[in-house]
Design a protein around this motif. Structure first.
Motif, PDB file in Angstrom:
ATOM      1  N   THR A  30      -2.853   7.925   6.412  1.00 12.91           N
ATOM      2  CA  THR A  30      -1.660   7.250   5.873  1.00 12.91           C
ATOM      3  C   THR A  30      -1.759   7.018   4.366  1.00 12.91           C
ATOM      4  OG1 THR A  30      -2.526   5.550   7.396  1.00 12.91           O
ATOM      5  CG2 THR A  30      -0.154   5.878   7.362  1.00 12.91           C
ATOM      6  N   TYR A  31      -2.974   6.719   3.886  1.00  9.77           N
ATOM      7  CA  TYR A  31      -3.145   6.401   2.461  1.00  9.77           C
ATOM      8  C   TYR A  31      -4.224   7.270   1.821  1.00  9.77           C
ATOM      9  CZ  TYR A  31      -0.879   2.177   4.295  1.00  9.77           C
ATOM     10  OH  TYR A  31      -0.041   1.295   4.920  1.00  9.77           O
ATOM     11  N   PRO A  32      -4.037   8.589   1.852  1.00 12.84           N
ATOM     12  CA  PRO A  32      -5.093   9.470   1.342  1.00 12.84           C
ATOM     13  C   PRO A  32      -5.466   9.195  -0.113  1.00 12.84           C
ATOM     14  CG  PRO A  32      -3.012  10.653   1.616  1.00 12.84           C
ATOM     15  CD  PRO A  32      -2.845   9.327   2.287  1.00 12.84           C
ATOM     16  N   LEU A  33      -4.479   8.994  -0.961  1.00 18.51           N
ATOM     17  CA  LEU A  33      -4.765   8.819  -2.384  1.00 18.51           C
ATOM     18  C   LEU A  33      -5.372   7.456  -2.677  1.00 18.51           C
ATOM     19  CD1 LEU A  33      -1.482  10.488  -3.662  1.00 18.51           C
ATOM     20  CD2 LEU A  33      -3.799  11.423  -3.819  1.00 18.51           C
ATOM     21  N   VAL A  34      -4.859   6.435  -2.024  1.00 26.70           N
ATOM     22  CA  VAL A  34      -5.424   5.095  -2.206  1.00 26.70           C
ATOM     23  C   VAL A  34      -6.892   5.081  -1.783  1.00 26.70           C
ATOM     24  CG1 VAL A  34      -5.353   2.701  -1.385  1.00 26.70           C
ATOM     25  CG2 VAL A  34      -3.226   3.862  -2.000  1.00 26.70           C
TER      26      VAL A  34
ATOM     27  N   ALA B 278      -9.068   6.974  -4.206  1.00 29.90           N
ATOM     28  CA  ALA B 278      -9.163   6.376  -5.543  1.00 29.90           C
ATOM     29  C   ALA B 278      -9.582   4.915  -5.503  1.00 29.90           C
ATOM     30  CB  ALA B 278      -7.822   6.506  -6.250  1.00 29.90           C
TER      31      ALA B 278
ATOM     32  N   LEU C  89       1.040   6.983  -6.674  1.00 30.55           N
ATOM     33  CA  LEU C  89      -0.053   7.922  -6.936  1.00 30.55           C
ATOM     34  C   LEU C  89       0.362   9.347  -6.600  1.00 30.55           C
ATOM     35  CD1 LEU C  89      -3.181   5.920  -5.662  1.00 30.55           C
ATOM     36  CD2 LEU C  89      -2.410   6.300  -8.018  1.00 30.55           C
TER      37      LEU C  89
ATOM     38  N   LEU D 231      -9.417   1.974   4.677  1.00 27.53           N
ATOM     39  CA  LEU D 231      -8.042   2.205   5.156  1.00 27.53           C
ATOM     40  C   LEU D 231      -7.929   3.570   5.834  1.00 27.53           C
ATOM     41  CD1 LEU D 231      -6.645  -0.325   4.421  1.00 27.53           C
ATOM     42  CD2 LEU D 231      -5.962   0.707   2.261  1.00 27.53           C
TER      43      LEU D 231
ATOM     44  N   GLU E  14       0.586   4.112  -2.748  1.00 30.15           N
ATOM     45  CA  GLU E  14       0.331   5.502  -2.349  1.00 30.15           C
ATOM     46  C   GLU E  14       1.404   6.437  -2.903  1.00 30.15           C
ATOM     47  OE1 GLU E  14      -2.331   6.529  -0.578  1.00 30.15           O
ATOM     48  OE2 GLU E  14      -1.706   8.631  -0.401  1.00 30.15           O
TER      49      GLU E  14
ATOM     50  N   VAL F  13      -4.195   6.759 -11.348  1.00 32.68           N
ATOM     51  CA  VAL F  13      -4.474   5.358 -11.041  1.00 32.68           C
ATOM     52  C   VAL F  13      -4.208   4.473 -12.259  1.00 32.68           C
ATOM     53  CG1 VAL F  13      -6.329   3.719 -10.556  1.00 32.68           C
ATOM     54  CG2 VAL F  13      -6.121   5.803  -9.200  1.00 32.68           C
TER      55      VAL F  13
ATOM     56  N   THR G  49      -6.438  12.289 -10.372  1.00 35.68           N
ATOM     57  CA  THR G  49      -6.372  11.018  -9.637  1.00 35.68           C
ATOM     58  C   THR G  49      -6.700   9.808 -10.516  1.00 35.68           C
ATOM     59  OG1 THR G  49      -7.019  12.194  -7.632  1.00 35.68           O
ATOM     60  CG2 THR G  49      -7.167   9.798  -7.587  1.00 35.68           C
ATOM     61  N   GLU G  50      -7.781   9.908 -11.277  1.00 37.11           N
ATOM     62  CA  GLU G  50      -8.189   8.765 -12.102  1.00 37.11           C
ATOM     63  C   GLU G  50      -7.100   8.345 -13.092  1.00 37.11           C
ATOM     64  OE1 GLU G  50     -11.785   7.466 -12.717  1.00 37.11           O
ATOM     65  OE2 GLU G  50     -12.078   8.100 -10.638  1.00 37.11           O
TER      66      GLU G  50
ATOM     67  N   LEU H  36       0.825  -1.206   0.000  1.00 29.26           N
ATOM     68  CA  LEU H  36       0.000   0.000   0.000  1.00 29.26           C
ATOM     69  C   LEU H  36       0.860   1.257   0.000  1.00 29.26           C
ATOM     70  CD1 LEU H  36      -2.742  -1.160   2.517  1.00 29.26           C
ATOM     71  CD2 LEU H  36      -3.128  -0.486   0.137  1.00 29.26           C
TER      72      LEU H  36
END
Lengths: 222, 222
Positions: free
Chosen positions: B184-188, B191, A124, B180, A121, A138, A134-135, A117
């Motif tokens: 810690t994982y804002p983008l994950v 998205a 990204l 989550l 992260e 990804v 963002t899209e 993860l």
DNA sequence: ACCTGAACACCGTTCAAGT
DNA sequence: ACCTGAACACCGTTCAAGT
């Protein structure tokens, strides 16, 4: 020869099983990694494995976790995003390279546990810094990680046709390509040895890692 | 349900076997493609297969040949090399996309028979036009074809967990990512749906095909 | 030329049982 | 808690035989 003698029998554990599975895959390919084979290597009944792993799928998950955990996180830097992206992808590549037969498993756990993860992260984040929404980040990031796996996993017949056979097969493939009509396939004929061997060479990895980062640089933002 | 009734039994042949193997792979994934299963589908003994294919490996070669033969050669043009390269890779992609479970097989026969060799020769030719030496053209071209395969094959769990289960699994994965810790994982977290679904979307293919061509454009010649 | 039948050495996995 | 034993439903494949 890889069979562990009874005297050296240690207690089974997820870790020892994963370790032997990795060794097996490196030596004979992923299809040699079998519940029964691993059990035999540990001098134990196949069913003993089911105490430590609920089924074969979760063994493969274990291998995937092992691979991802072996990624050496690049030291933090204030380099531009593309250099940092290159460094991160390279760290991923370096971790996978010793285990080409397992590389394809990496993806299955990357979006599950901690170290994977963290990689996702970061990718990204760097792509956001590069200016992608963002899209799109990804889509690009997913493909980049898949591509690094491909880079490592695409080396054909990794090791398991016992070295001798492997070299012989390569020689034979080269000869077959070299014997093609040069007027229809001039470049293939001229490049026959390279076509057969390039995926095992260091330059292949460096060049195409570069290609990927250059590709991101060349993409339009938006 | 997929079992062919005895009354409709036609004569076995390489072609009919390959056709049913393709259908099986599309419906249930490559690991459903089994000598015994195919035999059963044709109302025939497993051993009947060995008249038409010497072993399972040569069946897989047959599938690979089928895939490669389905590539629609792009009409000749005098467009610049990068556009032509894009067109060729796209043609390869379009041929593989209907059969994600089989895509990984494409490579094993590309340097063997006519239509695959033609593709390889053309890729090398375009990369030579781009200014790369033969050795580098080989390294780049090899990776490009591998990457297109990756693009198609990376869609996880293609179809075979019966549609319903598949959608449910995706929803569950999305929920897991969404749950989550966002600090810690804002983008994950943000998205999550895209991370799970992007590999099945059209945009994914177009964008990353572009990335590959842009990557070649960005590479230094020499 | 094309297919069958029995057999072998493998798989993953379940279930009940041992210590 | 950790492992065994027997059994089941699968694999690919060989070999001898049928039509």
């Amino acid at each position: 020869m890889a069979k562990r003698s009874v005297s050296t029998r240690v207690r089974l554990s997820r870790e020892t099983i994963v370790a032997s599975a990795v060794a097996l895959a490196d030596a004979e390919g992923l299809e040699a990694v079998t519940i029964r084979r691993l059990a035999q290597e540990h001098g134990v009944t196949p069913m003993a494995m089911y105490w430590h792993f609920s089924d074969k799928d979760s063994l493969l998950d274990g291998l995937s976790d092992y691979l991802i955990a072996s990624v050496a996180w690049p030291e933090s830097s204030d380099a531009p995003w593309d250099e940092q992206l290159h460094g991160l992808l390279e760290a991923f590549l370096v971790a996978l390279r010793p285990h080409p037969a397992l590389a394809a498993l990496a993806l299955r756990r990357i979006l599950v546990a901690e170290p994977g993860l963290r990689i996702a992260e970061r990718v990204l984040d760097l792509l956001r810094q590069a200016g992608f929404a963002t899209e799109r980040a990804v889509e690009i990031g997913t493909f980049l990680l898949c591509s690094v796996i491909t880079l490592v996993a695409s080396d054909p017949t990794p090791a398991f046709p016992a070295g001798e056979d492997h070299a012989a097969m390569k020689r034979q493939k080269t000869a077959a390509l070299g014997a093609l009509p040069p007027e229809t396939y001039p470049l293939v004929v001229a490049a026959a040895p390279a076509l057969v061997n390039c995926r095992a060479q260091d330059g292949y990895f460096a060049l195409n890692l570069d290609l990927l980062v250059q590709g991101v640089l060349g993409l339009s933002r938006g």
